[in-house]
Design a protein around this motif. Structure first.
Motif, PDB file in Angstrom:
ATOM      1  N   PRO A   1      84.550  39.511  58.925  1.00 22.88           N
ATOM      2  CA  PRO A   1      83.943  38.659  57.948  1.00 22.88           C
ATOM      3  C   PRO A   1      82.736  37.783  58.516  1.00 22.88           C
ATOM      4  O   PRO A   1      82.405  38.364  59.547  1.00 22.88           O
ATOM      5  CB  PRO A   1      85.045  37.631  57.719  1.00 22.88           C
ATOM      6  CG  PRO A   1      85.592  37.418  58.941  1.00 22.88           C
ATOM      7  CD  PRO A   1      85.940  39.034  59.603  1.00 22.88           C
TER       8      PRO A   1
ATOM      9  N   MET B   1      79.798  34.869  59.528  1.00 24.32           N
ATOM     10  CA  MET B   1      79.881  33.375  59.752  1.00 24.32           C
ATOM     11  C   MET B   1      79.513  33.081  58.488  1.00 24.32           C
ATOM     12  O   MET B   1      78.772  33.288  58.045  1.00 24.32           O
ATOM     13  CB  MET B   1      79.478  32.987  61.035  1.00 24.32           C
ATOM     14  CG  MET B   1      78.188  33.439  61.370  1.00 24.32           C
ATOM     15  SD  MET B   1      76.855  33.546  62.263  1.00 24.32           S
ATOM     16  CE  MET B   1      74.958  32.946  62.034  1.00 24.32           C
TER      17      MET B   1
ATOM     18  N   LEU C   1      86.786  31.673  56.246  1.00 23.78           N
ATOM     19  CA  LEU C   1      87.355  33.055  58.190  1.00 23.78           C
ATOM     20  C   LEU C   1      89.174  32.974  57.174  1.00 23.78           C
ATOM     21  O   LEU C   1      89.565  32.607  57.097  1.00 23.78           O
ATOM     22  CB  LEU C   1      87.002  31.958  58.753  1.00 23.78           C
ATOM     23  CG  LEU C   1      84.898  32.263  59.648  1.00 23.78           C
ATOM     24  CD1 LEU C   1      85.790  31.667  60.509  1.00 23.78           C
ATOM     25  CD2 LEU C   1      85.209  33.793  59.252  1.00 23.78           C
TER      26      LEU C   1
ATOM     27  N   ASN D   1      91.763  40.057  58.234  1.00 25.19           N
ATOM     28  CA  ASN D   1      90.524  40.710  57.746  1.00 25.19           C
ATOM     29  C   ASN D   1      91.079  41.177  56.285  1.00 25.19           C
ATOM     30  O   ASN D   1      91.937  41.471  55.435  1.00 25.19           O
ATOM     31  CB  ASN D   1      90.551  42.340  58.744  1.00 25.19           C
ATOM     32  CG  ASN D   1      88.834  41.876  58.744  1.00 25.19           C
ATOM     33  OD1 ASN D   1      87.924  40.942  58.176  1.00 25.19           O
ATOM     34  ND2 ASN D   1      88.301  43.154  59.197  1.00 25.19           N
TER      35      ASN D   1
ATOM     36  N   ASN E   1      83.992  41.836  53.009  1.00 25.38           N
ATOM     37  CA  ASN E   1      82.668  41.951  53.508  1.00 25.38           C
ATOM     38  C   ASN E   1      81.508  42.153  54.138  1.00 25.38           C
ATOM     39  O   ASN E   1      80.949  41.230  54.260  1.00 25.38           O
ATOM     40  CB  ASN E   1      83.379  42.098  55.486  1.00 25.38           C
ATOM     41  CG  ASN E   1      85.081  42.047  55.751  1.00 25.38           C
ATOM     42  OD1 ASN E   1      84.304  40.627  55.141  1.00 25.38           O
ATOM     43  ND2 ASN E   1      85.751  42.418  56.858  1.00 25.38           N
TER      44      ASN E   1
ATOM     45  N   PHE F   1      83.784  30.493  62.835  1.00 26.34           N
ATOM     46  CA  PHE F   1      83.408  31.663  63.892  1.00 26.34           C
ATOM     47  C   PHE F   1      83.477  32.169  64.877  1.00 26.34           C
ATOM     48  O   PHE F   1      84.738  33.121  65.085  1.00 26.34           O
ATOM     49  CB  PHE F   1      82.208  32.547  63.301  1.00 26.34           C
ATOM     50  CG  PHE F   1      81.901  34.187  63.751  1.00 26.34           C
ATOM     51  CD1 PHE F   1      82.066  34.711  62.358  1.00 26.34           C
ATOM     52  CD2 PHE F   1      81.638  34.835  64.613  1.00 26.34           C
ATOM     53  CE1 PHE F   1      82.478  36.311  62.356  1.00 26.34           C
ATOM     54  CE2 PHE F   1      80.951  35.662  65.127  1.00 26.34           C
ATOM     55  CZ  PHE F   1      82.018  36.609  63.906  1.00 26.34           C
TER      56      PHE F   1
ATOM     57  N   TRP G   1      87.545  31.013  64.987  1.00 26.81           N
ATOM     58  CA  TRP G   1      87.859  32.642  64.659  1.00 26.81           C
ATOM     59  C   TRP G   1      88.471  33.560  65.514  1.00 26.81           C
ATOM     60  O   TRP G   1      89.541  34.630  65.468  1.00 26.81           O
ATOM     61  CB  TRP G   1      87.287  33.041  63.506  1.00 26.81           C
ATOM     62  CG  TRP G   1      88.530  33.442  62.156  1.00 26.81           C
ATOM     63  CD1 TRP G   1      89.199  33.491  61.912  1.00 26.81           C
ATOM     64  CD2 TRP G   1      88.184  35.342  62.920  1.00 26.81           C
ATOM     65  NE1 TRP G   1      89.897  34.959  61.278  1.00 26.81           N
ATOM     66  CE2 TRP G   1      89.075  35.415  61.751  1.00 26.81           C
ATOM     67  CE3 TRP G   1      86.935  35.375  63.092  1.00 26.81           C
ATOM     68  CZ2 TRP G   1      88.961  37.153  61.668  1.00 26.81           C
ATOM     69  CZ3 TRP G   1      86.693  37.571  62.754  1.00 26.81           C
ATOM     70  CH2 TRP G   1      87.258  38.008  62.202  1.00 26.81           C
TER      71      TRP G   1
END
Length: 408
Positions: free
Chosen positions: A126, A128, A132, A136, A142, A340, A343
């Motif tokens: 994914p 930023m 999130l 996935n 995405n 991001f 994550w």
């Protein structure tokens, strides 16, 4: 970019780095020529505190920053021409890429894009800027999300780039959807300054895209710690580091410092509190000198190998420094790419994950500090650190430019 510039200089090239005047001393200390250009994002954050508070909402953050970018752009054309006029190759990083591409168009010079976080559309992860997921998302979602983020970012940049810069340079405006889909832009080489050990290269990226590794500008050898910091480090077990750079101001600083000081006490760790620029409030740690050492700043490459773990905002540079040092992270992301990186650190199990600042409690922060200090996370962080230290991102980037034929 100072690190990359210093690497190019070591390879025998003359380097001029254009940045905000506040970075003049840093640039020149690396032996690079400095050229001023209006790009004071610290001042922007200070003058637009709402931009920081809304930082994790990409719509509100970009809207808040749009006005500031427009004001900065008024001198970009003249400043950019002065900086680039006799260069053989131009390098642009992050949001400056449209500026550099425009200057390359004027001077008919080649240019290379660089970024410190992934911005190329891919099915693999994914982007930023969006919330999130725990797992996935499907690849097509995405991919579509990247294109949507590109469009949003361009809408924030468009008044400055099309309305001011390209008009002053006598260039045709980029399309309403941005420059990213033009053949000459799509075919430009792109070098990423982060590590494949943290984010592997997606299979759907082309060979024109290089992931070089992190670009570190080390300062440990020339830096001397203040006596009180050296004494604190020698006077007990390894402390933790807490610092958020320039992310805080005013009331936000006071409120978070209160929670941080309480969390340190609850966690059982000693701590180094880095106040930074307009950051944490040193006064609120008074009377706790045995448990908390307050500093303004220390080079990460000097300090992080001497601490147990780091509590930070998740900026690209700080994240890179923690993983190279092989220490766990507790991340409190504020804006931009920070969620991001939080994550990704959690995905690799070198961090318990990012915490939400809006409803943060001292108890939550203390709990995450204790989780980050667990043996499993410490082992994972140490192994990742070994991998990061085995690569030379600056050298790899210079070799990539040489391989692509841009430098000798």
């Amino acid at each position: 970019m100072v690190a990359l510039g210093a690497g190019l200089r070591r390879a025998g090239h003359e380097v001029r780095l254009a940045s905000n005047p506040s970075f003049r001393e840093l640039v020149q200390s690396a032996g690079l020529e400095f050229a001023p250009i209006n790009a004071d994002f610290l001042e922007l954050m200070a003058s637009e505190p709402e931009a920081v508070r809304k930082g994790k909402n990409v719509f509100k953050f970009l809207n808040a920053g749009r006005k500031g970018l427009l004001n900065m752009a008024s001198q970009w054309a003249e400043q950019g021409k002065t900086a680039a006029q006799d260069a053989d190759l131009l390098l642009g990083n992050g949001m400056t890429v449209p500026l550099v591409a425009s200057l390359a168009e004027v001077f008919k010079k080649p240019y290379v894009q660089t970024h410190l976080q992934p911005v190329t559309p891919t099915r693999a992860m994914p982007p930023m800027g969006f919330p999130l997921p725990q797992k996935n998302r499907p690849g097509l979602i995405n991919l579509a999300s990247y294109h949507f983020i590109r469009f949003l970012v361009w809408q924030a940049l468009r008044p400055a780039i099309n309305g001011v810069l390209r008009k002053q340079l006598g260039l045709r405006s980029y399309p309403w959807y941005g420059p990213y889909y033009q053949t000459e832009v799509k075919n430009q080489p792109l070098i990423y300054g982060y590590s494949q050990h943290l984010i592997p290269k997606p299979q759907d990226w082309t060979t024109r895209i290089e992931i070089a590794g992190f670009w570190f500008y080390d300062q440990a050898e020339s830096w001397q710690p203040p006596p009180h910091l050296q004494a604190f480090l020698e006077d007990g077990p390894k402390p933790i580091y807490v610092g958020f750079g320039s992310m805080l101001s005013g009331r936000d600083s006071q409120e978070l410092t209160i929670k941080v000081v309480k969390a340190i006490r609850l966690s059982g760790y000693r701590a180094i509190l880095a106040t930074g620029w307009g950051g944490l409030s040193a006064e609120l740690a008074e009377g706790m000198e045995k448990h908390i050492c307050v500093i303004q700043h220390a080079p990460h490459d000097w300090l992080f190998p001497r601490v147990e773990l780091a509590v930070h905002h998740g900026g690209a540079g700080t994240t890179a420094a923690t993983v190279r040092a092989g220490i766990p992270s507790v991340v409190l992301p504020f804006l931009g790419d920070q969620p991001f990186w939080a994550w990704n650190l959690k995905r690799l199990n070198v961090s318990p994950g990012g915490l939400n600042l809006e409803n943060l409690t001292a108890e939550q922060l203390a709990h995450n500090i204790q989780l980050a200090g667990s043996e499993l996370i410490k082992q994972n962080a140490a192994l990742l650190g070994q991998k990061i230290r085995s690569e030379n991102g600056v050298e790899n980037a210079v070799l990539a430019m040489r391989r692509l034929g841009y430098i000798e």
